[in-house]
Scaffold this active site. Structure first.
Site, PDB file in Angstrom:
ATOM      1  N   LYS A  24      17.136  42.849  33.026  1.00  0.00           N
ATOM      2  CA  LYS A  24      16.346  41.788  32.400  1.00  0.00           C
ATOM      3  C   LYS A  24      17.255  40.622  32.002  1.00  0.00           C
ATOM      4  CE  LYS A  24      12.952  45.160  30.846  1.00  0.00           C
ATOM      5  NZ  LYS A  24      12.426  46.053  29.801  1.00  0.00           N
ATOM      6  N   ASP A  46       6.353  41.394  26.065  1.00  0.00           N
ATOM      7  CA  ASP A  46       5.921  42.693  26.583  1.00  0.00           C
ATOM      8  C   ASP A  46       4.398  42.826  26.526  1.00  0.00           C
ATOM      9  OD1 ASP A  46       7.616  44.585  27.661  1.00  0.00           O
ATOM     10  OD2 ASP A  46       8.379  45.234  25.719  1.00  0.00           O
ATOM     11  N   GLN A  62      13.473  47.103  23.712  1.00  0.00           N
ATOM     12  CA  GLN A  62      13.373  48.122  24.763  1.00  0.00           C
ATOM     13  C   GLN A  62      12.923  49.453  24.172  1.00  0.00           C
ATOM     14  OE1 GLN A  62      13.681  47.560  28.010  1.00  0.00           O
ATOM     15  NE2 GLN A  62      13.474  49.682  28.647  1.00  0.00           N
TER      16      GLN A  62
HETATM   17  N1  GUN Z   1      10.569  50.917  28.529  1.00  0.00           N
HETATM   18  C1  GUN Z   1      10.054  51.223  29.747  1.00  0.00           C
HETATM   19  N2  GUN Z   1       9.285  50.211  30.196  1.00  0.00           N
HETATM   20  C2  GUN Z   1       9.312  49.249  29.251  1.00  0.00           C
HETATM   21  C3  GUN Z   1       8.711  47.962  29.143  1.00  0.00           C
HETATM   22  O1  GUN Z   1       7.979  47.488  30.012  1.00  0.00           O
HETATM   23  N3  GUN Z   1       8.982  47.289  28.000  1.00  0.00           N
HETATM   24  C4  GUN Z   1       9.766  47.794  27.017  1.00  0.00           C
HETATM   25  N4  GUN Z   1       9.971  47.055  25.934  1.00  0.00           N
HETATM   26  N5  GUN Z   1      10.348  48.975  27.093  1.00  0.00           N
HETATM   27  C5  GUN Z   1      10.114  49.703  28.198  1.00  0.00           C
END
Ligand code: GUN
Length: 306
Positions: free
Chosen positions: A65, A132, A109
């Protein structure tokens, strides 16, 4: 058939393969143009990614990311906190990022290490910076159909785009189709069901307590599998010609002590019956990070004076 779009290719079995990398490329290119446009208007999109603890898989996701954000020319920051951090420290970091005008998007995350309250952390994020799309305000805007004002979760949106584009290429309509979503998580299953409903599909949400899951899946013109169980959905559950989106990314140990990645769908079997299916890896997972960038750009655009 008329010529296929470049993200769909024959598998040599019955199904077409939906190539997530190619579909995601278009999202990245659009994000690149939109970023340049915003920078020309005086705003550099800013994304802050928060990683708590040292889970290796989370580390890989977070780095990808941050890397794409930097590559697009974003203001990109990553904050790492130790696994035993106090909730109050995490909350204070979120407060700082909420108040920082250079940050348009905040991503914490998941999963957070044991002992931390994920819901409290996610609800603390300013909904306008919730790239998100999981803050209750954004979930509520999606549920009430106010998607123009919401930020929407990236993997469900990526799945929906692949479904819409594949249906269009096959000359089918999502409206009126039977869609089955397997899994009911806040980040995936529930918003996926809302998006399909908004597109006028007839939606069933199946889960671990569903009776006769094979029978439910056999009705579906569109299947979205998001359960985290390797190869749980068998080929003979798939209605001939169905569009199948496999959201699972499971590590399966191999005989030589390594591991392979497997989806929630038995891919080799499903290729024989599905109309089109996403592979794992190389499927819908490719869409998530580019759509996170798109959400950050959208949040930055909304921050501009009208
Ligand atoms: N962990 C696994 N997928 C995601 C996601 O799309 N967003 C976040 N914040 N954590 C994750």
């Amino acid at each position: 058939m008329t010529q296929l779009p470049d993200f769909l290719r024959p598998s040599g079995e019955g199904a077409l393969v939906i190539d997530g990398k190619i579909a995601a490329g278009a999202v990245v290119e659009q994000a690149r143009r939109a970023t340049a446009d915003l920078i020309a208007r005086g705003v550099r999109p800013g994304l802050a990614v928060v990683l708590v603890g040292d889970d290796p898989a989370s580390g890989v996701y977070v780095r990808s990311k941050s890397r794409m954000a930097a590559d697009l020319g974003f203001h990109s920051i990553q904050r790492n906190l130790p696994a035993d951090v106090a909730q109050a420290t995490l909350n204070a970091l979120i407060d700082d990022l909420n108040a920082d005008p250079a940050v348009h998007g905040i991503l914490v995350q998941l999963p957070l290490p044991k002992g931390l309250d994920s819901a409290a952390a996610l609800e603390r994020i300013d909904p306008r910076k919730d790239v998100d799309g999981i803050h209750p305000v954004n979930a509520g805007l999606l549920a009430t159909g106010a998607t123009a004002r919401a930020l929407l979760p990236c993997t469900p949106v990526g799945s929906m785009r692949l479904i819409e584009q594949t249906a269009q290429a096959l000359g089918r309509s999502v409206a009126g189709a039977e869609a089955v979503v397997i899994g009911r998580s806040n980040l995936m299953g529930k918003p996926m069901a809302q998006l399909l409903l908004a597109a006028n599909a007839t939606v069933t949400v199946a889960h671990s307590r569903t009776r006769d899951l094979p029978g439910v899946v056999r009705r579906a013109d569109i299947v979205v599998a998001a359960v985290g169980q390797p190869e749980m959905v068998r080929g003979d559950w798939i209605k001939p010609g169905a569009i199948v989106i496999d959201v699972g990314i499971n590590r399966v140990p191999t005989a030589d002590g390594k591991y392979r990645l497997a989806g929630d769908v038995a891919y080799g079997e499903a290729l024989k019956t599905a109309g089109a299916i996403t592979p794992v890896p190389g499927g819908v997972g490719q869409m998530t990070v580019p759509l996170l960038m798109a959400n950050t750009i959208e949040a930055a655009r909304r921050s501009l004076p009208a």
